[in-house]
Scaffold this active site. Structure first.
Site, PDB file in Angstrom:
ATOM      1  N   ASP A 170       0.815  -1.472   0.555  1.00 22.79           N
ATOM      2  CA  ASP A 170       0.526   0.468  -0.110  1.00 22.79           C
ATOM      3  C   ASP A 170       0.863   1.105  -0.194  1.00 22.79           C
ATOM      4  OD1 ASP A 170       0.717  -0.642   2.699  1.00 22.79           O
ATOM      5  OD2 ASP A 170      -0.856  -0.217   3.418  1.00 22.79           O
ATOM      6  N   ASN A 224      -7.142  -2.984  14.534  1.00 32.14           N
ATOM      7  CA  ASN A 224      -9.035  -3.238  14.174  1.00 32.14           C
ATOM      8  C   ASN A 224      -9.092  -4.507  13.496  1.00 32.14           C
ATOM      9  OD1 ASN A 224      -8.188  -2.477  11.779  1.00 32.14           O
ATOM     10  ND2 ASN A 224      -8.928  -0.853  11.326  1.00 32.14           N
ATOM     11  N   HIS A 257      -7.250  -5.052  10.374  1.00 31.33           N
ATOM     12  CA  HIS A 257      -6.318  -4.572   8.784  1.00 31.33           C
ATOM     13  C   HIS A 257      -5.560  -5.352   8.147  1.00 31.33           C
ATOM     14  CE1 HIS A 257      -4.301   0.021   9.200  1.00 31.33           C
ATOM     15  NE2 HIS A 257      -4.064  -1.107   9.399  1.00 31.33           N
ATOM     16  N   GLU A 284     -10.180  -2.007   5.192  1.00 34.81           N
ATOM     17  CA  GLU A 284      -9.996  -1.523   6.526  1.00 34.81           C
ATOM     18  C   GLU A 284     -11.444  -2.388   6.915  1.00 34.81           C
ATOM     19  OE1 GLU A 284      -8.439  -0.443   8.888  1.00 34.81           O
ATOM     20  OE2 GLU A 284      -8.398   1.673   8.288  1.00 34.81           O
TER      21      GLU A 284
HETATM   22  C1  GLP Z   1      -0.256   0.056   8.552  1.00 39.93           C
HETATM   23  C2  GLP Z   1       0.053  -1.352   7.742  1.00 39.93           C
HETATM   24  C3  GLP Z   1      -0.390  -2.189   7.196  1.00 39.93           C
HETATM   25  C4  GLP Z   1       0.444  -2.109   8.705  1.00 39.93           C
HETATM   26  C5  GLP Z   1      -0.135  -1.810   9.920  1.00 39.93           C
HETATM   27  C6  GLP Z   1       0.565  -2.167  11.561  1.00 39.93           C
HETATM   28  O1  GLP Z   1      -1.305   0.823   8.904  1.00 39.93           O
HETATM   29  N1  GLP Z   1      -0.734  -0.389   6.144  1.00 39.93           N
HETATM   30  O2  GLP Z   1       0.399  -2.926   6.773  1.00 39.93           O
HETATM   31  O3  GLP Z   1       0.378  -3.863   8.986  1.00 39.93           O
HETATM   32  O4  GLP Z   1      -0.937  -0.186   9.489  1.00 39.93           O
HETATM   33  O5  GLP Z   1       1.806  -1.035  12.065  1.00 39.93           O
HETATM   34  P1  GLP Z   1       2.669  -1.592  12.546  1.00 39.93           P
HETATM   35  O6  GLP Z   1       3.460  -2.710  12.593  1.00 39.93           O
HETATM   36  O7  GLP Z   1       3.271   0.302  13.258  1.00 39.93           O
HETATM   37  O8  GLP Z   1       1.819  -1.556  14.317  1.00 39.93           O
END
Ligand code: GLP
Length: 241
Positions: free
Chosen positions: A67, A136, A138, A143
């Site tokens: 993404d 959440n 995702h 989402e």
């Molecule tokens: C972001 C990314 C995800 C990631 C998630 C968790 O929003 N788009 O790909 O897995 O959040 O992030 P973190 O590893 O900082 O908790």
């Protein structure tokens, strides 16, 4: 779905790096699906060290990131382009032309999403997709929603995601409200999936993903249907399993 519970973030990072390195050693022209966020930072450090000290070769590896924020230029320090450069690409011998990340500045978003899907297909599909998980549930920026998404698309970020990711920005108001993300179908088409999660704030999402109903309001729960999916999680993230 296989779930490995490890004692520490260091162990999680080392094991994840071994799986990715094994994939690259086994198939030099592997197509890797990569993720961003705090979780994979340790794994990227390990992979960078494996390249520098043991010669792990990325010269034929092709990557597709999950993404990118909508509206951020690649050189913006909050962009996922920048994150990947700083955390992995600057430290290994990957070829620039083999790196793919959605273009957050694309004028024609639909065309950009189609182009991204086609590029994945042209590369032969993703061999190993690495994922983190949002609080959440995702994955990528898919989402919670009434139905699972399909191909790469422009999505609006949840309030909770904006709050969670605000730590990387000067203020919550600076977090982009939209992103381009691979869809759930794109992710599910990967031949292998590796999901990483650490810390107590991921425990509920992990429980719902592993043990809950398959529910588009918990996007990661769809991974229960994947035939080759591994979770590596630390004890804190595993506390409700
Ligand atoms: C972001 C990314 C995800 C990631 C998630 C968790 O929003 N788009 O790909 O897995 O959040 O992030 P973190 O590893 O900082 O908790």
């Amino acid at each position: 779905m296989r779930v490995y519970v490890v004692d520490s973030y260091g162990e999680l990072s080392a094991k994840a790096a071994l799986i990715v390195a094994g994939q690259v050693a086994f198939k030099a022209d592997s197509v890797l699906g990569l993720c961003t966020g705090s979780t994979p930072v340790g794994m990227y450090k390990e992979l960078s060290a494996m390249h520098q000290k043991q010669g792990l070769d990325f010269s034929r590896v092709i990557t597709f990131n999950l993404d990118e924020y909508y509206g951020l230029a690649p050189d913006n320090i909050q962009s996922y382009h920048y994150f990947m450069k700083k955390n992995l690409f600057d430290h290994v011998n990957i070829k620039q032309e083999n790196i793919h990340i959605p273009d957050g500045l694309a004028a024609d978003i639909d065309a950009e999403c189609d182009r991204y899907e086609e590029a994945i297909q042209k590369a032969g599909g993703i061999d190993l997709q690495v994922l983190g998980i949002g609080r959440n549930g995702h994955i990528g920026f898919n989402e919670p929603a009434a139905k699972f998404s399909a191909a790469t698309f422009l999505t609006e970020l949840d309030e909770d995601t904006i709050k969670a990711n605000a730590r990387f920005f000067a203020s919550p108001g600076e977090v982009p409200t939209c992103a381009i993300t691979m869809g759930i179908k794109t992710i599910m088409q990967a031949k292998k999936i590796l999901l990483l999660a650490n810390g107590p704030e991921k425990a509920e999402a992990v429980r719902n993903a592993v043990k809950g109903d398959i529910d588009p309001y918990v996007p990661a729960s769809i991974l229960q249907l994947h035939s080759d999916c591994t979770f590596i999680i630390d004890r804190e993230a595993a506390k409700y399993l």
